[in-house]
Design a protein around this motif. Structure first.
Motif, PDB file in Angstrom:
ATOM      1  N   ALA A 145      -1.679 -36.737  35.137  1.00 44.09           N
ATOM      2  CA  ALA A 145      -2.793 -35.986  34.646  1.00 44.09           C
ATOM      3  C   ALA A 145      -2.591 -34.750  33.959  1.00 44.09           C
ATOM      4  O   ALA A 145      -3.539 -34.107  33.244  1.00 44.09           O
ATOM      5  CB  ALA A 145      -3.204 -35.389  36.313  1.00 44.09           C
ATOM      6  N   LEU A 146      -1.198 -34.603  33.336  1.00 45.50           N
ATOM      7  CA  LEU A 146      -0.986 -33.601  32.588  1.00 45.50           C
ATOM      8  C   LEU A 146      -1.142 -33.918  30.949  1.00 45.50           C
ATOM      9  O   LEU A 146      -1.310 -33.266  29.943  1.00 45.50           O
ATOM     10  CB  LEU A 146       0.537 -33.174  32.550  1.00 45.50           C
ATOM     11  CG  LEU A 146       0.757 -32.299  33.913  1.00 45.50           C
ATOM     12  CD1 LEU A 146       2.323 -31.939  34.085  1.00 45.50           C
ATOM     13  CD2 LEU A 146      -0.033 -31.007  33.958  1.00 45.50           C
ATOM     14  N   VAL A 147      -1.533 -35.290  30.855  1.00 47.11           N
ATOM     15  CA  VAL A 147      -1.471 -35.644  29.412  1.00 47.11           C
ATOM     16  C   VAL A 147      -2.912 -36.520  29.524  1.00 47.11           C
ATOM     17  O   VAL A 147      -2.993 -37.338  30.270  1.00 47.11           O
ATOM     18  CB  VAL A 147      -0.239 -36.673  29.088  1.00 47.11           C
ATOM     19  CG1 VAL A 147      -0.602 -36.914  27.796  1.00 47.11           C
ATOM     20  CG2 VAL A 147       1.093 -35.840  29.180  1.00 47.11           C
ATOM     21  N   ALA A 148      -3.630 -36.613  28.274  1.00 50.16           N
ATOM     22  CA  ALA A 148      -4.741 -37.209  28.089  1.00 50.16           C
ATOM     23  C   ALA A 148      -4.405 -38.586  27.920  1.00 50.16           C
ATOM     24  O   ALA A 148      -3.387 -39.034  27.441  1.00 50.16           O
ATOM     25  CB  ALA A 148      -5.571 -36.844  26.844  1.00 50.16           C
ATOM     26  N   GLY A 149      -5.193 -39.562  28.503  1.00 52.61           N
ATOM     27  CA  GLY A 149      -4.910 -41.030  28.352  1.00 52.61           C
ATOM     28  C   GLY A 149      -4.113 -41.522  29.731  1.00 52.61           C
ATOM     29  O   GLY A 149      -3.139 -41.113  30.169  1.00 52.61           O
ATOM     30  N   GLN A 150      -4.637 -42.644  30.418  1.00 51.94           N
ATOM     31  CA  GLN A 150      -4.032 -43.028  31.563  1.00 51.94           C
ATOM     32  C   GLN A 150      -2.838 -43.707  31.491  1.00 51.94           C
ATOM     33  O   GLN A 150      -2.669 -44.530  30.431  1.00 51.94           O
ATOM     34  CB  GLN A 150      -5.175 -43.855  32.359  1.00 51.94           C
ATOM     35  CG  GLN A 150      -5.747 -44.975  31.724  1.00 51.94           C
ATOM     36  CD  GLN A 150      -6.792 -45.821  32.172  1.00 51.94           C
ATOM     37  OE1 GLN A 150      -7.565 -44.827  32.935  1.00 51.94           O
ATOM     38  NE2 GLN A 150      -6.891 -47.096  32.425  1.00 51.94           N
ATOM     39  N   GLY A 151      -1.811 -43.383  31.993  1.00 51.18           N
ATOM     40  CA  GLY A 151      -0.668 -44.142  32.047  1.00 51.18           C
ATOM     41  C   GLY A 151       0.332 -43.511  31.045  1.00 51.18           C
ATOM     42  O   GLY A 151       1.435 -44.184  30.686  1.00 51.18           O
ATOM     43  N   VAL A 152      -0.281 -42.352  30.453  1.00 52.36           N
ATOM     44  CA  VAL A 152       0.755 -41.737  29.117  1.00 52.36           C
ATOM     45  C   VAL A 152       1.346 -40.840  29.913  1.00 52.36           C
ATOM     46  O   VAL A 152       0.955 -39.491  29.748  1.00 52.36           O
ATOM     47  CB  VAL A 152      -0.308 -41.340  28.021  1.00 52.36           C
ATOM     48  CG1 VAL A 152       0.540 -40.826  26.896  1.00 52.36           C
ATOM     49  CG2 VAL A 152      -1.169 -42.701  27.466  1.00 52.36           C
ATOM     50  N   LEU A 153       2.383 -40.852  30.458  1.00 53.03           N
ATOM     51  CA  LEU A 153       3.133 -39.845  30.772  1.00 53.03           C
ATOM     52  C   LEU A 153       4.638 -39.758  30.391  1.00 53.03           C
ATOM     53  O   LEU A 153       5.202 -41.009  30.030  1.00 53.03           O
ATOM     54  CB  LEU A 153       3.346 -40.014  32.541  1.00 53.03           C
ATOM     55  CG  LEU A 153       3.611 -41.322  33.167  1.00 53.03           C
ATOM     56  CD1 LEU A 153       5.001 -40.858  33.852  1.00 53.03           C
ATOM     57  CD2 LEU A 153       3.041 -41.710  34.231  1.00 53.03           C
TER      58      LEU A 153
END
Length: 132
Positions: free
Chosen positions: A107-115
């Motif tokens: 949730a801290l980074v735009a784009g799902q699964g981009v952590l």
């Protein structure tokens, strides 16, 4: 009629599965799903945290103070972290902490699964669990 050893769904999915109002208490939903499946049940509830029911006990997962604004994909990141933790031999409490760290990191980074996996692991120490 399936008897999975682990079920992970979100509040809305559990309410639909059980034909209950979506505002039914999360623990009540999880307990009823567990009664039907006979296995461990983990229900997520967005920024409100999650619950896990196993063997009649309840773990309540409290979200860390740090939260992001990109929620899309956080449920999948939670599930991924949960499975990685369990597969590595962690107990349910530690796997829930890792799962929550992964969801928040997503949730801290735009784009799902981009952590950032490092950030997810650092967040683990900020996740509080309560046992009932």
């Amino acid at each position: 009629g399936a008897r999975p050893s682990l079920t992970k769904v979100n509040r809305a999915e559990a309410a639909a599965l059980l034909d209950r109002p979506v505002d039914t208490a999360l623990v009540d939903l999880a307990t009823e799903v567990a009664a039907r499946t006979g296995g461990t049940v983990v229900l997520t509830d967005g920024v409100r945290g999650a619950v896990a029911v196993r063997d009649g006990g309840v773990w309540r997962v409290r979200q860390p103070a740090e939260q992001g604004r990109y929620a899309v994909g956080s449920g999948d990141a939670f599930l991924g972290g949960l499975l990685v933790g369990l597969d590595a031999g962690a107990g349910l409490p530690d796997a829930l902490r890792l799962a929550t760290g992964c969801a928040v990191a997503n949730a801290l980074v735009a784009g799902q699964g981009v952590l950032d996996p490092g950030r997810a692991r650092r967040l683990v120490d900020t996740v509080r669990l309560d046992w009932d």
